[in-house]
Design a protein around this motif. Structure first.
Motif, mmCIF file in Angstrom:
data_model
loop_
_atom_site.group_PDB
_atom_site.id
_atom_site.type_symbol
_atom_site.label_atom_id
_atom_site.label_comp_id
_atom_site.label_asym_id
_atom_site.label_seq_id
_atom_site.Cartn_x
_atom_site.Cartn_y
_atom_site.Cartn_z
ATOM 1 N N PRO A 110 4.562 1.986 -5.373
ATOM 2 C CA PRO A 110 4.157 1.615 -6.732
ATOM 3 C C PRO A 110 2.637 1.533 -6.838
ATOM 4 N N THR A 113 -0.076 -0.843 -4.764
ATOM 5 C CA THR A 113 0.419 -1.286 -3.463
ATOM 6 C C THR A 113 -0.691 -1.207 -2.423
ATOM 7 N N TYR A 117 2.433 1.755 3.774
ATOM 8 C CA TYR A 117 3.641 2.302 3.135
ATOM 9 C C TYR A 117 3.937 3.683 3.704
ATOM 10 N N HIS A 163 12.493 1.791 -2.369
ATOM 11 C CA HIS A 163 11.374 1.008 -1.852
ATOM 12 C C HIS A 163 11.939 -0.068 -0.935
ATOM 13 N N GLU A 200 15.331 -3.131 -8.378
ATOM 14 C CA GLU A 200 14.208 -2.221 -8.139
ATOM 15 C C GLU A 200 12.928 -2.760 -8.772
ATOM 16 N N ASP A 201 13.046 -3.350 -9.975
ATOM 17 C CA ASP A 201 11.867 -3.914 -10.620
ATOM 18 C C ASP A 201 11.249 -5.014 -9.759
ATOM 19 N N ARG A 204 9.487 -3.566 -6.689
ATOM 20 C CA ARG A 204 8.186 -2.977 -7.035
ATOM 21 C C ARG A 204 7.151 -4.073 -7.265
ATOM 22 N N ARG A 205 7.562 -5.171 -7.890
ATOM 23 C CA ARG A 205 6.627 -6.276 -8.115
ATOM 24 C C ARG A 205 6.191 -6.899 -6.792
ATOM 25 N N ARG A 208 3.605 -4.665 -5.122
ATOM 26 C CA ARG A 208 2.280 -4.768 -5.741
ATOM 27 C C ARG A 208 1.608 -6.104 -5.420
#
Length: 232
Positions: A110, A113, A117, A163, A200-201, A204-205, A208
């Motif tokens: 994302p 990030t 990764y 992720h 998934e949200d 991703r948070r 980040r």
């Protein structure tokens, strides 16, 4: 002043003067160990047989732990088990305090990030073969001594591994038969095979938010009992 009025006044001073009870300290402040960094993820289930709970991520700011975010979580289909005594193949999520070596995913990291990764490719595998020298390690391509039937072909888990963060359970000095491939990843259709998962949200948070310079850890446990997160 009449005796009754005096008693009432004393009662008011005692009760009202005390004020409301102080709020409980944030969860990390009640833990025995948080890993020494200034970021922490807590993954807490109501009890050891639970398959659902809550993941919360925290920052330590000005000497206090502050919640940065929270999301519903899923755990192993057979609940949770003490990490030091867990057995591979039991579909239990290991409790304990662990580092987070790196992140990975089938999709690109994302935006924003900062965590290391690693992208998943067609020949990316996670070895779970107890007889392999690559036990509990990413191999690309699959190691010659690591049987495909005893490994995860990462790209085939397109939803879960969109992720993910590697949870450092049994990672530094792997104990054969203890378990391999425990991650914080995106939800699949139901409970996990031993990982922790979120939407998934939320994943991703978290990516980040995570800052490797702040040495984040993850604490997995229950609300109470011998595997309580506060006892880690």
């Amino acid at each position: 002043m009449r005796p009754g009025a005096l008693a009432l006044a004393v009662f008011a001073l005692v009760v009202l003067g005390a004020g409301p009870p102080a709020p409980a300290p944030p969860l990390p402040a009640r833990m025995a160990d948080t890993g020494g960094g200034t970021q922490l993820i807590t993954a807490v289930a109501p009890e050891r047989s639970s398959t659902t709970g809550t993941v919360t991520w925290w920052n330590r700011e000005d000497g206090r732990w502050v919640r940065s975010g929270s999301a519903p979580a899923r755990f192993g289909a057979s609940g949770l088990a003490a990490g030091a005594a867990r057995t591979q193949g039991t579909n239990t999520t290991p409790t304990g305090l662990y580092g987070l070596p790196y992140a990975f995913g089938i999709e690109a990291a994302p935006p924003g990030t900062a965590y290391p990764y690693r992208r998943v490719h067609q020949d990316s595998w996670w070895c779970q073969d107890n007889d392999s020298r690559s036990y509990n390690r990413w191999t690309e391509p699959r190691a010659a001594d690591c049987r495909a039937a005893e490994s995860e072909h990462l790209i085939t888990y397109r939803a879960q591994y969109a992720h993910a963060l590697v949870i450092g359970f049994n990672y530094e000095r792997p104990v054969r038969g203890r378990g391999a491939g425990v991650f914080l990843h995106v939800n699949g259709r139901g409970a996990t095979a031993g990982c922790v998962s979120v939407s998934e949200d939320a994943m991703r948070r978290i990516l980040r938010w995570a800052d490797p310079a702040r040495r984040p850890h993850i604490a997995v446990g229950t609300r109470s009992g011998s595997t309580a997160v506060t006892r880690l």
